[in-house]
Design a protein around this motif. Structure first.
Motif, mmCIF file in Angstrom:
data_model
loop_
_atom_site.group_PDB
_atom_site.id
_atom_site.type_symbol
_atom_site.label_atom_id
_atom_site.label_comp_id
_atom_site.label_asym_id
_atom_site.label_seq_id
_atom_site.Cartn_x
_atom_site.Cartn_y
_atom_site.Cartn_z
ATOM 1 N N UNK A 147 0.325 -1.239 -3.407
ATOM 2 C CA UNK A 147 0.776 -0.106 -2.597
ATOM 3 C C UNK A 147 -0.393 0.728 -2.072
ATOM 4 N N UNK A 148 -1.619 0.449 -2.497
ATOM 5 C CA UNK A 148 -2.769 1.304 -2.177
ATOM 6 C C UNK A 148 -2.958 1.581 -0.681
ATOM 7 N N UNK A 149 -2.879 0.577 0.216
ATOM 8 C CA UNK A 149 -3.049 0.889 1.645
ATOM 9 C C UNK A 149 -2.012 1.880 2.167
ATOM 10 N N UNK A 150 -0.776 1.736 1.706
ATOM 11 C CA UNK A 150 0.285 2.667 2.113
ATOM 12 C C UNK A 150 0.008 4.064 1.580
ATOM 13 N N UNK A 151 -0.363 4.152 0.295
ATOM 14 C CA UNK A 151 -0.652 5.465 -0.308
ATOM 15 C C UNK A 151 -1.763 6.170 0.457
#
Length: 445
Positions: A243-247
């Motif tokens: 999920x890091x890119x979205x966060x």
């Protein structure tokens, strides 16, 4: 010649980020010499999330974190074109956390990350406060009810589950559940699907995976935590970090997940969710802020869930099963455990996601010692929560019978049943009455 694993390409196709990885170690650590893996962000349009607008060092975060644990053991180099500055300087902290939990590791095993560029990324303005990870289980729902509302985003990452696939009835059910739950608590939702567990490492889930065998037999890792979750546990949080890119794009700095507990010791479980690990994960301006319910027993969590939604005149589905089906099997250890938790609140499991629940059949299954748990703590947690003085509206006789048997005796007898395969051989309803009576006397019922 140096042993290397190299991330050779990152490409974005709509809502999907694709990775190409080359294994130049000669050790066959990856399933193929060239592996292609991907992450897909479902419901990304609702947020205006466009992965192709992000820096490569941010897009590389998920695969970097997922590959990182293998550098602890094979003295290899993980080669990247770019890496986030915060993550790069936090790797020693992560290494120390993993070593404390699963090791200690020896320095001569250790490899390193080699990046052509170290990028000091700056977080965008925050559009939301937190990501709350949601699987549909007790721990995740409890985290959701403690962090509701429009400032938080529910995120499901089905690939963290042992038997998860990117298609099929279970994955479809996860879609439905997160949508249902998001409406109830008033949060937006995102589902992140990756194929990392299926395509990257040549390591089967469980004790007999290639890498797991090497760590156990050659490097002699034999800690409680390693024996519990092995190399799989080391990849659990990195998988969530898909999920890091979205966060980053949403300016979200805090990630929250549910926690599990060693019931009788009131200590965090020795698996991939242990706070020793979560506290170590930091990249860009993002970190795991907390684990919800870290010292709250499972029985209390179910009580909290039931009371929260009953006060609103609602029910939610609690999903415990790993079977790839649109209904829970009702018979595996997690299904039985969760149905017993629900029964102890005075509720009918049918109203909370267990469509196959039948009092008579469920009682036969438990009384036949076919509820088998790997840990005695799970049995203790259930039986300790049964109130001797209460008359339960559902399965009252079963619950009080369990209380009389006690957790040690039930746990030991269930192991006998498992070992002797009596749960398959004996189908009590098909045997004459006198055989049932003889068996009941033999086991003390």
């Amino acid at each position: 010649m140096k042993r290397t694993i190299e991330l050779t390409r990152i490409a974005v196709d709509g809502d999907t980020v694709k990775y190409e990885i080359h294994d130049n170690t000669g050790l066959g650590l990856l399933r193929k010499e060239k592996v292609e893996a991907q992450i897909q962000f479902h419901n990304a349009d609702a947020f205006g999330f466009e992965p192709d607008k992000l820096p490569e060092s941010v897009l590389a975060l998920p695969i970097t974190l997922y590959l990182l644990p293998v550098t602890f053991f094979y003295h290899i180099e993980l080669i990247l074109s770019s890496i986030d500055n915060t993550l790069y300087h936090n790797i020693p902290t992560l290494y120390a956390a993993y070593s404390q939990m699963y090791g200690p590791f020896k320095e001569e095993w250790r490899g390193k990350i080699v990046a052509k560029e170290i990028v000091a990324n700056q977080m965008p303005d925050a559009r939301y406060d937190r990501i709350v990870f949601f699987s549909g289980g007790v721990d995740a729902i409890h985290a959701g009810i403690n962090n509701p509302g429009k400032r938080n985003v529910l995120v499901s990452v089905p690939s963290i589950e042992v038997h998860s696939r990117n298609e099929g009835a279970l994955r479809n059910e996860k879609f439905v559940m997160i949508k249902e739950f998001s409406r109830v608590i008033g949060s937006d939702w995102l589902l992140v699907a990756n194929d990392f567990n299926q395509v990257i490492f040549d390591d089967e889930i469980g004790r007999n995976g290639k890498i797991t065998r090497y760590l156990r037999n050659t490097l002699q890792l034999n800690t409680v935590a390693f024996n519990h979750s092995g190399f799989w546990g080391m990849r659990y949080i990195p998988n969530l970090c898909s999920v890091a890119p979205f966060a980053y794009a949403m300016g979200i700095k805090e990630l929250i997940m549910g926690s599990s507990l060693i019931e009788d010791k009131l200590e965090p479980a020795l698996d991939g969710t242990n706070p020793l690990l979560t506290n170590g994960f930091k990249f860009v301006g993002i970190s795991f802020a907390e684990q919800d319910g870290l010292y709250t027993r499972r029985s209390q969590k179910v009580k909290n869930i039931v009371s929260t939604f009953k006060n609103q005149g609602k029910h939610v589905r609690i999903w415990a099963c790993f079977v790839d089906n649109s209904e829970q099997c009702g018979e595996c250890a997690k299904c039985v455990r969760t149905q017993l938790n629900i029964l102890c609140t005075g509720e009918n499991p049918k109203d909370w996601g267990f469509a196959r629940f039948d009092e008579k059949k469920f009682s036969q299954l438990v009384r036949s010692y076919c509820w088998f748990e790997n840990s005695i703590d799970d049995v203790w947690g259930i039986i300790d929560s049964i109130d001797d003085s209460r008359t339960y509206p559902y399965s009252n006789e079963l619950l009080h019978w369990l209380k009389r048997v006690g957790y040690k005796r039930y746990f030991n007898r269930s192991r006998w049943m498992r070992k002797l395969m009596l749960n398959i051989i004996f189908k009590f309803s098909k045997y004459p009455h006198y055989i049932c009576v003889a068996w009941h006397k033999m086991i003390g019922r």
